[in-house]
Motif scaffolding. Structure first.
Motif, mmCIF file in Angstrom:
data_model
loop_
_atom_site.group_PDB
_atom_site.id
_atom_site.type_symbol
_atom_site.label_atom_id
_atom_site.label_comp_id
_atom_site.label_asym_id
_atom_site.label_seq_id
_atom_site.Cartn_x
_atom_site.Cartn_y
_atom_site.Cartn_z
ATOM 1 N N TYR A 130 10.154 -85.570 -19.337
ATOM 2 C CA TYR A 130 9.909 -84.570 -18.299
ATOM 3 C C TYR A 130 8.478 -84.647 -17.772
ATOM 4 O O TYR A 130 8.220 -84.361 -16.591
ATOM 5 C CB TYR A 130 10.200 -83.172 -18.829
ATOM 6 C CG TYR A 130 11.677 -82.791 -18.788
ATOM 7 C CD1 TYR A 130 12.651 -83.752 -18.526
ATOM 8 C CD2 TYR A 130 12.096 -81.478 -18.992
ATOM 9 C CE1 TYR A 130 13.989 -83.411 -18.491
ATOM 10 C CE2 TYR A 130 13.434 -81.123 -18.965
ATOM 11 C CZ TYR A 130 14.383 -82.104 -18.710
ATOM 12 O OH TYR A 130 15.714 -81.766 -18.682
ATOM 13 N N GLU A 131 7.551 -85.015 -18.626
ATOM 14 C CA GLU A 131 6.174 -85.155 -18.158
ATOM 15 C C GLU A 131 6.066 -86.273 -17.111
ATOM 16 O O GLU A 131 5.374 -86.136 -16.095
ATOM 17 C CB GLU A 131 5.235 -85.447 -19.333
ATOM 18 C CG GLU A 131 4.960 -84.244 -20.233
ATOM 19 C CD GLU A 131 4.064 -84.596 -21.397
ATOM 20 O OE1 GLU A 131 3.841 -85.813 -21.645
ATOM 21 O OE2 GLU A 131 3.587 -83.658 -22.078
ATOM 22 N N THR A 134 7.870 -85.111 -13.895
ATOM 23 C CA THR A 134 7.135 -84.049 -13.189
ATOM 24 C C THR A 134 6.082 -84.640 -12.271
ATOM 25 O O THR A 134 5.824 -84.151 -11.161
ATOM 26 C CB THR A 134 6.493 -83.092 -14.201
ATOM 27 O OG1 THR A 134 7.499 -82.524 -15.038
ATOM 28 C CG2 THR A 134 5.741 -81.976 -13.488
ATOM 29 N N LYS A 135 5.461 -85.715 -12.733
ATOM 30 C CA LYS A 135 4.452 -86.374 -11.895
ATOM 31 C C LYS A 135 5.058 -86.949 -10.625
ATOM 32 O O LYS A 135 4.385 -87.102 -9.599
ATOM 33 C CB LYS A 135 3.767 -87.473 -12.690
ATOM 34 C CG LYS A 135 2.933 -86.954 -13.865
ATOM 35 C CD LYS A 135 2.335 -88.092 -14.656
ATOM 36 C CE LYS A 135 1.537 -87.571 -15.841
ATOM 37 N NZ LYS A 135 0.966 -88.669 -16.642
ATOM 38 N N ASP A 137 7.603 -85.532 -9.157
ATOM 39 C CA ASP A 137 8.284 -84.380 -8.538
ATOM 40 C C ASP A 137 9.801 -84.508 -8.627
ATOM 41 O O ASP A 137 10.544 -83.981 -7.786
ATOM 42 C CB ASP A 137 7.883 -84.242 -7.057
ATOM 43 C CG ASP A 137 6.421 -83.849 -6.911
ATOM 44 O OD1 ASP A 137 5.910 -83.156 -7.850
ATOM 45 O OD2 ASP A 137 5.809 -84.230 -5.924
ATOM 46 N N SER A 140 11.302 -79.927 -12.062
ATOM 47 C CA SER A 140 10.366 -78.820 -11.856
ATOM 48 C C SER A 140 9.462 -78.619 -13.091
ATOM 49 O O SER A 140 9.771 -79.080 -14.195
ATOM 50 C CB SER A 140 11.150 -77.540 -11.563
ATOM 51 O OG SER A 140 11.898 -77.158 -12.704
ATOM 52 N N GLN A 141 8.416 -77.921 -12.856
ATOM 53 C CA GLN A 141 7.487 -77.605 -13.973
ATOM 54 C C GLN A 141 8.162 -76.707 -15.001
ATOM 55 O O GLN A 141 7.874 -76.785 -16.205
ATOM 56 C CB GLN A 141 6.243 -76.902 -13.406
ATOM 57 C CG GLN A 141 5.161 -76.613 -14.437
ATOM 58 C CD GLN A 141 4.579 -77.866 -15.067
ATOM 59 O OE1 GLN A 141 4.409 -78.878 -14.358
ATOM 60 N NE2 GLN A 141 4.305 -77.822 -16.360
ATOM 61 N N ASN A 143 11.241 -76.850 -16.040
ATOM 62 C CA ASN A 143 12.001 -77.688 -16.977
ATOM 63 C C ASN A 143 11.084 -78.299 -18.055
ATOM 64 O O ASN A 143 11.445 -78.415 -19.221
ATOM 65 C CB ASN A 143 12.712 -78.789 -16.209
ATOM 66 C CG ASN A 143 13.844 -78.243 -15.347
ATOM 67 O OD1 ASN A 143 14.400 -77.180 -15.629
ATOM 68 N ND2 ASN A 143 14.182 -78.951 -14.266
ATOM 69 N N LEU A 144 9.881 -78.709 -17.629
ATOM 70 C CA LEU A 144 8.944 -79.267 -18.598
ATOM 71 C C LEU A 144 8.491 -78.213 -19.605
ATOM 72 O O LEU A 144 8.389 -78.479 -20.817
ATOM 73 C CB LEU A 144 7.733 -79.844 -17.860
ATOM 74 C CG LEU A 144 6.612 -80.420 -18.745
ATOM 75 C CD1 LEU A 144 7.146 -81.539 -19.623
ATOM 76 C CD2 LEU A 144 5.443 -80.903 -17.897
#
Length: 418
Positions: A130-131, A134-135, A137, A140-141, A143-144
């Motif tokens: 997820y990290e 996330t970068k 896009d 979503s943040q 989910n992280l």
């Protein structure tokens, strides 16, 4: 007529006897008559010496360590692993409680730990993925953040499982009851097959450390004040920081090993007016057991330039004052009032009333009176038996160790017992 002649004969005989008696008395010299009038007395010559001041205090023996053994888990005693009355070392097994249920609980805790540890890698991989997304896009943040929380929960579950494993292991270890200290065991209060509970009031057994062993004694506050005042005035000097203690047993014998004073309480009991002292003694042969009544001989200090007067030489006058009869330089009896302190063996420690070289009467005082001329005979007194011997006779006969030391030492040593 015959009766008259008999009376004259008896009268003449009586006059003859009286004349003979007068002539016999006239032949005795004045010196011989004076010598016959002088009673013989036994005297001891005194001189100052250093006297060790000891206090004989009552006390009881106490184990230096004592531990009551109780179970810390519930269960049935399966086996007793010691022999009653024997010595054990710290950590030795004493009882075995049936460990079956505790072994099962431990195994279950291990399984829970492994299950918790298995969930951590998956949660960690999800967070890493997820990290990266996330970068880009791609996610979503939120989910992280959810994935990070799941990972934290998984790690916390692992820590909780480890704690559960440790608790189960401790309980399993407690099924083997071990000696908390080294010492001698008492009898066992329970046998195999008995049900025990954690921290029950009934002790399984008691362990006492007997080497070293403590002696708890009591001293009166009055004696403490007298000692402090004597030290402050210089009459007594402290023997050092390490105060040695001897021990007199119940049968009157002296314990062969010397102990040392450990501490004295800082307060005085309001009910008894005493304060407690504790001494520690080596006890390798286990001769001393807890609860014995003993008397501790505590060295309090040294009184220098002091006089020891035999107790047999001291009496009381009509005022109740301690007095002694002495022989002065002219050979006459003199009575003095003494100031006595504590007893030292068979002697009194005298602080006043005695001077160097004084000769105190120890035998024959009942035949004399103050001012009377006497014939003094120097004697020694055996401190062990109390026997009085003339100094010349004692030097010619085989002596005990105490007698020889008394003869060879200064005059004051003849009556001293440090």
């Amino acid at each position: 007529m015959r009766t008259t002649h008999l009376r004259l004969a008896f009268a003449a005989l009586s006059l003859t006897l009286v004349a003979c008696s007068e002539n016999k008395g006239a032949t005795q010299s004045p010196a011989a008559q004076t010598a016959a009038a002088k009673p013989k007395v036994s005297v001891v010559t005194l001189s100052p010496q250093s006297v060790t001041i000891t206090a004989e205090l009552p006390g009881r023996t106490v184990a230096s360590l004592a531990a009551e053994v109780r179970p810390q888990v519930n269960g049935i005693i399966r086996e007793r692993l010691f022999r009653e009355g024997t010595e054990v070392k710290q950590g030795d097994a004493l009882y075995q409680i049936d460990p079956a249920s505790y072994k099962a609980a431990y195994d279950s805790a291990i399984a829970d730990l492994r299950k918790a540890e298995a969930a951590v890698p998956s949660a960690q991989a999800k967070v890493d993925r997820y990290e990266s997304l996330t970068k880009q896009d791609a996610v979503s943040q939120q989910n992280l953040d959810d994935a990070a929380a799941t990972l934290a929960q998984a790690k916390a579950t692992v820590e909780a499982a480890k704690a559960a494993v440790e608790t189960a292991r401790i309980n399993l270890d407690y099924t083997t009851i071990r000696a908390p200290i080294s010492g001698r065991l008492d009898k066992s209060s329970l046998t195999a097959g008995a049900l025990v509970t954690a921290n029950q009031t009934t002790t399984l057994t008691t362990i006492r450390t007997l080497d070293p062993i403590n002696i708890d004694v009591t001293q009166s506050s009055t004696n403490l004040i007298n000692l402090r005042q004597a030290i402050d005035s210089g009459r007594i000097k402290l023997s050092g920081d390490n105060v040695s203690v001897r021990l007199k047993l119940e049968n009157g014998t002296i314990y062969p090993l010397t102990g040392k004073l450990e501490f004295a309480e800082s307060s005085v009991s309001e009910t008894t007016g005493t304060y407690a002292l504790r001494a520690e003694f080596p006890n390798p042969d286990r001769l001393l057991l807890p609860g014995m009544y003993v008397r501790a001989l505590v060295e309090e200090g040294v009184a220098e330039n002091s006089f020891l007067v035999p107790q047999r030489a001291v009496s009381r006058n009509t005022k109740g004052e301690p007095v002694a009869l002495l022989v002065d330089k002219e050979g006459k009896v003199e009575q003095r009032v003494l100031t006595i302190g504590q007893s030292v063996g068979n002697n009194w420690l005298v602080s006043s009333g005695i001077a160097d070289g004084d000769r105190v009467i120890v035998e024959g005082s009942q035949l004399t009176r103050p001012g009377q001329s006497v014939d003094p005979v120097e004697v020694i007194i055996d401190d062990t038996t109390g026997e009085v011997r003339e100094r010349k006779q004692a030097a010619l006969t085989p002596q005990t160790g105490n007698d020889v030391a008394a003869i060879n030492a200064a005059p004051s040593a003849d009556t001293s017992k440090n």
